[in-house]
Design a protein around this motif. Structure first.
Motif, PDB file in Angstrom:
ATOM      1  N   LYS A  46       0.862  -1.102  -0.039  1.00  0.00           N
ATOM      2  CA  LYS A  46       0.078  -0.082   0.046  1.00  0.00           C
ATOM      3  C   LYS A  46       0.726   1.457   0.080  1.00  0.00           C
ATOM      4  CE  LYS A  46      -4.212  -1.796   0.660  1.00  0.00           C
ATOM      5  NZ  LYS A  46      -5.308  -1.619  -0.061  1.00  0.00           N
ATOM      6  N   ALA A  47       0.197   2.378  -0.416  1.00  0.00           N
ATOM      7  CA  ALA A  47       1.203   3.674  -0.607  1.00  0.00           C
ATOM      8  C   ALA A  47       1.185   4.105   0.795  1.00  0.00           C
ATOM      9  CB  ALA A  47       0.442   4.495  -1.527  1.00  0.00           C
ATOM     10  N   PRO A  48       2.288   4.913   1.018  1.00  0.00           N
ATOM     11  CA  PRO A  48       2.479   5.501   2.223  1.00  0.00           C
ATOM     12  C   PRO A  48       1.713   6.863   2.651  1.00  0.00           C
ATOM     13  CG  PRO A  48       4.455   6.025   0.701  1.00  0.00           C
ATOM     14  CD  PRO A  48       3.516   5.260   0.038  1.00  0.00           C
ATOM     15  N   ASP A 115      -1.984 -21.173 -14.178  1.00  0.00           N
ATOM     16  CA  ASP A 115      -0.962 -21.922 -14.465  1.00  0.00           C
ATOM     17  C   ASP A 115       0.306 -21.087 -14.729  1.00  0.00           C
ATOM     18  OD1 ASP A 115      -2.521 -24.187 -14.205  1.00  0.00           O
ATOM     19  OD2 ASP A 115      -2.700 -24.724 -16.127  1.00  0.00           O
ATOM     20  N   GLU A 116       0.096 -19.912 -15.578  1.00  0.00           N
ATOM     21  CA  GLU A 116       1.225 -19.005 -15.705  1.00  0.00           C
ATOM     22  C   GLU A 116       1.691 -18.390 -14.604  1.00  0.00           C
ATOM     23  OE1 GLU A 116       1.639 -15.256 -18.945  1.00  0.00           O
ATOM     24  OE2 GLU A 116      -0.274 -16.589 -18.787  1.00  0.00           O
ATOM     25  N   ALA A 117       2.896 -17.998 -14.592  1.00  0.00           N
ATOM     26  CA  ALA A 117       3.513 -17.358 -13.444  1.00  0.00           C
ATOM     27  C   ALA A 117       3.018 -15.875 -13.806  1.00  0.00           C
ATOM     28  CB  ALA A 117       4.635 -17.273 -13.167  1.00  0.00           C
ATOM     29  N   LEU A 118       2.497 -15.000 -12.703  1.00  0.00           N
ATOM     30  CA  LEU A 118       1.670 -13.712 -12.957  1.00  0.00           C
ATOM     31  C   LEU A 118       2.734 -12.714 -12.440  1.00  0.00           C
ATOM     32  CD1 LEU A 118      -1.759 -14.236 -12.104  1.00  0.00           C
ATOM     33  CD2 LEU A 118      -0.747 -14.164 -14.299  1.00  0.00           C
ATOM     34  N   GLY A 119       2.945 -11.409 -12.964  1.00  0.00           N
ATOM     35  CA  GLY A 119       3.579 -10.553 -12.472  1.00  0.00           C
ATOM     36  C   GLY A 119       2.847  -9.442 -11.771  1.00  0.00           C
ATOM     37  N   GLY A 120       2.210  -8.549 -12.659  1.00  0.00           N
ATOM     38  CA  GLY A 120       1.545  -7.364 -12.289  1.00  0.00           C
ATOM     39  C   GLY A 120       2.321  -6.070 -11.969  1.00  0.00           C
ATOM     40  N   TYR A 121       1.620  -5.056 -11.711  1.00  0.00           N
ATOM     41  CA  TYR A 121       2.075  -3.607 -11.815  1.00  0.00           C
ATOM     42  C   TYR A 121       1.292  -2.855 -10.886  1.00  0.00           C
ATOM     43  CZ  TYR A 121      -0.937  -2.867 -15.538  1.00  0.00           C
ATOM     44  OH  TYR A 121      -2.193  -2.449 -16.248  1.00  0.00           O
ATOM     45  N   PRO A 122       1.684  -1.924 -10.296  1.00  0.00           N
ATOM     46  CA  PRO A 122       0.801  -1.059  -9.272  1.00  0.00           C
ATOM     47  C   PRO A 122      -0.086  -0.183 -10.137  1.00  0.00           C
ATOM     48  CG  PRO A 122       3.201  -0.792  -8.852  1.00  0.00           C
ATOM     49  CD  PRO A 122       3.036  -1.555 -10.010  1.00  0.00           C
ATOM     50  N   GLY A 123      -1.338  -0.599  -9.777  1.00  0.00           N
ATOM     51  CA  GLY A 123      -2.343   0.398 -10.442  1.00  0.00           C
ATOM     52  C   GLY A 123      -3.003   1.610  -9.559  1.00  0.00           C
ATOM     53  N   GLY A 124      -3.432   2.517 -10.063  1.00  0.00           N
ATOM     54  CA  GLY A 124      -3.952   3.599  -9.273  1.00  0.00           C
ATOM     55  C   GLY A 124      -2.800   4.285  -8.355  1.00  0.00           C
ATOM     56  N   GLU A 125      -3.590   4.919  -7.306  1.00  0.00           N
ATOM     57  CA  GLU A 125      -2.525   5.695  -6.354  1.00  0.00           C
ATOM     58  C   GLU A 125      -2.503   5.109  -5.172  1.00  0.00           C
ATOM     59  OE1 GLU A 125      -4.568   9.473  -5.921  1.00  0.00           O
ATOM     60  OE2 GLU A 125      -3.761  10.241  -7.803  1.00  0.00           O
ATOM     61  N   GLU A 126      -3.205   3.832  -4.858  1.00  0.00           N
ATOM     62  CA  GLU A 126      -3.051   3.310  -3.498  1.00  0.00           C
ATOM     63  C   GLU A 126      -1.942   2.175  -3.385  1.00  0.00           C
ATOM     64  OE1 GLU A 126      -6.765   1.319  -2.510  1.00  0.00           O
ATOM     65  OE2 GLU A 126      -8.005   3.301  -2.749  1.00  0.00           O
TER      66      GLU A 126
END
Length: 195
Positions: A46-48, A115-126
């Motif tokens: 979570k964002a600070p 089954d596939e390894a997932l990464g992801g990236y931060p979304g929004g400001e939270e």
């Protein structure tokens, strides 16, 4: 520890359990396990600047909105918003026990598998970070335990360290419940003794 989606699915609730009746609102979190070679759990930081849970590690999730027809739908929506990961309802395996948050939310953990390894990236400001922890890391180390901050609770709360992150609070209690339900693995005696 041998992990497959079949093993996990057998141990979960196949349909959504009732939310906790005494809580004022409902929420859902996505407990996403991905990767056949090394099944890992997707987590966020979570964002600070947030008023609550600033800088904490969490599962992707949030309050149910009017557009959400179920906890699964809410969890998938929040997963997409917070991590950019798009999963479908077909990847749902089942549910863990609902749990009450410090702020009197009934939180429904919805378990998903890829089954596939997932990464992801931060979304929004939270959210400022999205990362994965191999499931075996939770059993490789013995967590430290501390009293819960919840006034009504007399339980101990696990706390894990992974790389530069600490996993504790509600997220740690949900992870602990996952290992207990699916693998009958108890990290420590949960209730604290009365003084």
């Amino acid at each position: 520890m041998y992990v497959t989606k079949q093993i996990i699915r057998k141990k979960l609730y196949p349909s959504e359990p009732e939310h906790l009746p005494h809580c004022r609102e409902r929420a859902a979190v996505a407990f996403v396990i991905s990767g056949l070679e090394n099944p890992s759990l997707t987590l966020c930081v979570k964002a600070p600047h947030l008023r609550t849970h600033a800088g904490e590690v969490s599962l992707p999730g949030g309050k149910l909105e009017l557009c959400d027809q179920s906890a699964n739908r809410a969890a998938l929506r929040e997963l997409s918003e917070e991590t950019g990961l798009i999963l479908s309802g077909n990847q749902a395996l089942g549910f863990l026990n609902p749990i009450q948050s410090l702020y009197e939310l009934s939180v429904m953990p919805c378990v998903f598998w890829s089954d596939e390894a997932l990464g992801g990236y931060p979304g929004g400001e939270e959210i400022i970070k999205v990362f994965s922890i191999p499931l075996f890391e939770f059993t490789k180390q013995q967590p430290t335990f501390e009293p819960s901050r919840h006034r009504a609770s007399r339980c101990s709360m696990p706390r894990w360290r992974y790389a530069d992150q600490e996993i504790w609070g509600l997220t740690a209690l949900i992870i602990e419940d996952f290992f207990l339900m699916v693998f009958s693995h108890r990290f420590a005696l949960h209730p604290l003794s009365t003084p």
